[in-house]
Write a protein that holds these residues in place. Structure first.
Motif, mmCIF file in Angstrom:
data_model
loop_
_atom_site.group_PDB
_atom_site.id
_atom_site.type_symbol
_atom_site.label_atom_id
_atom_site.label_comp_id
_atom_site.label_asym_id
_atom_site.label_seq_id
_atom_site.Cartn_x
_atom_site.Cartn_y
_atom_site.Cartn_z
ATOM 1 N N VAL A 35 0.823 -1.206 0.000
ATOM 2 C CA VAL A 35 0.000 0.000 0.000
ATOM 3 C C VAL A 35 0.862 1.264 0.000
ATOM 4 O O VAL A 35 0.483 2.293 -0.565
ATOM 5 N N LEU A 36 2.059 1.185 0.589
ATOM 6 C CA LEU A 36 2.936 2.351 0.651
ATOM 7 C C LEU A 36 3.712 2.570 -0.646
ATOM 8 O O LEU A 36 4.555 3.456 -0.726
ATOM 9 N N GLY A 37 3.400 1.792 -1.662
ATOM 10 C CA GLY A 37 3.935 2.073 -2.985
ATOM 11 C C GLY A 37 3.315 3.322 -3.595
ATOM 12 O O GLY A 37 3.854 3.884 -4.550
ATOM 13 N N ASN A 38 2.199 3.771 -3.013
ATOM 14 C CA ASN A 38 1.575 5.012 -3.444
ATOM 15 C C ASN A 38 2.431 6.195 -2.992
ATOM 16 O O ASN A 38 2.647 6.383 -1.793
ATOM 17 N N ASP A 39 2.928 6.990 -3.949
ATOM 18 C CA ASP A 39 3.879 8.056 -3.634
ATOM 19 C C ASP A 39 3.308 9.080 -2.659
ATOM 20 O O ASP A 39 3.997 9.519 -1.722
ATOM 21 N N THR A 40 2.051 9.483 -2.866
ATOM 22 C CA THR A 40 1.452 10.499 -2.000
ATOM 23 C C THR A 40 1.264 9.976 -0.594
ATOM 24 O O THR A 40 1.554 10.682 0.396
ATOM 25 N N LEU A 41 0.778 8.757 -0.475
ATOM 26 C CA LEU A 41 0.576 8.166 0.847
ATOM 27 C C LEU A 41 1.897 8.039 1.590
ATOM 28 O O LEU A 41 1.998 8.368 2.776
ATOM 29 N N ARG A 42 2.930 7.590 0.881
ATOM 30 C CA ARG A 42 4.240 7.397 1.512
ATOM 31 C C ARG A 42 4.800 8.735 1.995
ATOM 32 O O ARG A 42 5.331 8.844 3.109
ATOM 33 N N GLU A 43 4.663 9.770 1.167
ATOM 34 C CA GLU A 43 5.141 11.094 1.560
ATOM 35 C C GLU A 43 4.365 11.616 2.765
ATOM 36 O O GLU A 43 4.951 12.182 3.699
#
Length: 515
Positions: free
Chosen positions: A275-283
């Motif tokens: 799920v943390l492959g999403n750039d916005t979520l990870r940031e």
């Protein structure tokens, strides 16, 4: 008295009682410390090698001094060709294993070959081949010389061989439970995950071994370690991380605290395939974590907050780096809202692709990593992200890391274990077998490959600074802070030091203090 504390002291008493002595007697030294691994075989896991070195069982060809320069140990002289690919090490004469066998060049080669043969079963990072790749290794017992031909040039192979991975053991011994090395103590009884009894190595080559016996008692909780030291159930403890306990030990004349400037980073692998492959979520996740409060308040200054994978104490351009994700909860929420990562059903948890965001976070109890993880989880809950935190034993944790069974996995690693961070930075190299996060960046890979071939120190530093900035810009990993390591001891014991390398704790230099 706390029930858990009573239980630990009872276990300590039982372990000591089995030896027929107590921590206060001058013929016995007792160490209370975390259980690094249930195995002492350096080929089993990264933690196994550390334990075997720290307990005074095994030694290497070289050893780091207080400035992280390699000094000869089981090797007394060496030579290298101009290309720095053929290295010849003379093995010190007169050294024996603790079982009485001679330390020969052939025995050294056997130890290396065993380590590399078993590497396929190695769980976690810090694999031997992460730091040293060779094409040939040979022994000449007539001259007692070991020749290593390396796959690429190494600026200083002696630093690599100072890493605990390369401690020399008798491969015919019980490598998991009672490996035989050349250190000052030898294993005589190993009650896995509870305690271990060692005795003086009568064949020790490097001076008199002051204690007849050494007891290792496994303790995880920092306050319990402090209580055990005060109660004289142990003579030495590792990793006091609670602020009030550390303050008391520092100020008391009854105890000594050996501390070292840290080269260790607490960081969390981020699984980029989840799920943390999403750039916005990870940031947003990184923006939401209040590193300063966790380091200064929650942990009382045992950690120092920072944004880079390499600590600010190292000379790799930290002050030139730009933090892309400084603590900013409102910005984190705004970025999620703008990307449509919102709570649509009012249950307090944001959704991504129609599913509640739930992060699988794994930790283990060492150097307050569990406390850091709890604080991070609370920060993420504040922005509407559910966190499933599991605090595991270190071996289970590393098996899960190696199998990539996590979204976040917190760790604490020395960043320059061989005197430079090249091996550590391999964690994010796209072609690496230790890239457990699944991180991919073409520029990072190209620069890392250039770093592997670079032997000019200034050029290395330039490359390393850029590699750090790429990781920051990509929100590639979560940096939790930089740790200051310590060993605390009864003032009646002298010679206890915390090496900058954090490698060899129990040495023949530790002895009863003179009155």
């Amino acid at each position: 008295m706390n029930k858990h504390f009573k239980k630990v002291l009872l276990c300590a008493g039982v372990a000591v009682g089995l030896c027929g002595c107590s921590g206060g007697m001058k013929d016995t030294l007792t160490l209370g410390c975390s259980n690094f691994s249930n195995s002492l075989d350096p080929s089993a896991s990264p933690n196994s090698a550390w334990g075997t070195a720290r307990y005074g069982i095994g030694e290497g060809l070289f050893r780091f001094d207080d400035t992280m320069n390699a000094q000869p140990y089981l090797c007394d002289t060496y030579e290298v060709n101009d290309e720095k690919t053929v290295w010849k090490f003379h093995i010190r004469d007169g050294v024996k294993f603790s079982n009485g066998k001679e330390l020969t060049a052939a025995a050294v080669v056997a130890s290396f070959e065993y380590l590399y043969e078993q590497e396929r079963n190695y769980k976690g990072t810090n694999k031997p081949s992460q730091y040293l790749e060779y094409t040939d290794i040979a022994a000449d017992d007539a001259t007692n010389v070991v020749t290593i031909v390396t796959k690429r040039p190494y600026a200083d192979l002696t630093k690599v061989l100072s890493h605990v991975n390369y401690i020399i053991l008798d491969t015919e011994s019980d490598m998991a439970l009672a490996p035989v090395g050349t250190g000052p103590y030898k294993v005589v009884n190993n009650e896995v995950s509870v305690s271990m009894e060692l005795e003086r190595n009568e064949h020790y080559w490097n001076g008199e071994v002051p204690f007849e016996k050494l007891n290792i008692i496994y303790m995880e909780d920092s306050t319990i370690k402090s209580f055990a030291l005060q109660a004289k159930d142990v003579d030495i403890v590792d990793s006091i991380t609670t602020a009030h306990d550390l303050k008391m030990l520092r100020e008391s004349e009854d105890f000594n605290v050996a501390e070292t400037v840290s080269t260790r980073t607490a960081f969390s692998y981020i699984n980029h395939d989840g799920v943390l492959g999403n750039d916005t979520l990870r940031e947003a996740v990184l923006l939401a974590v209040d590193d300063e409060t966790i380091a200064e308040v929650t942990l009382g200054g045992v950690y120092t907050a920072g944004c880079a994978v390499l600590p600010l104490t190292l000379d790799y351009g930290y002050n030139e780096l730009i933090d892309k994700t400084p603590f900013n909860v409102e910005l984190a929420k705004a970025k999620l809202d703008e990307a449509g990562i919102i709570d649509t059903d009012g249950d307090g948890i944001r959704e991504l692709d129609g599913e509640n965001i739930s992060i699988d976070y794994i930790s283990y109890v060492m150097k307050s990593l569990d406390v850091v993880a709890e604080a991070v989880a609370a920060n993420l809950n504040d922005i509407g992200i559910d966190v499933k935190l599991r605090v595991l034993d270190s071996d289970t944790h590393w098996n899960m890391v190696a199998n990539r069974e996590f979204d976040l996995a917190i760790n604490s690693w020395l960043t320059v274990p061989v005197g430079d961070p090249v091996g550590f930075l391999k964690n994010w190299y796209g072609k690496s077998d230790i890239n457990y996060s699944g991180y991919q960046n073409n520029e990072y890979d190209i620069l890392y490959e250039a770093l592997l071939e670079e032997i000019d120190i200034m050029h290395q530093k330039t490359l390393i600074q850029r590699l750090q900035q790429i990781l920051i810009d990509d929100s590639a990993t979560m940096v939790n802070g930089y740790y200051e390591s310590n060993l605390s001891s009864n003032a009646k014991i002298e010679g206890v030091t915390m090496p900058m390398s954090e490698s060899f704790w129990i040495t023949a230099d530790i002895k009863p203090a003179e009155n």
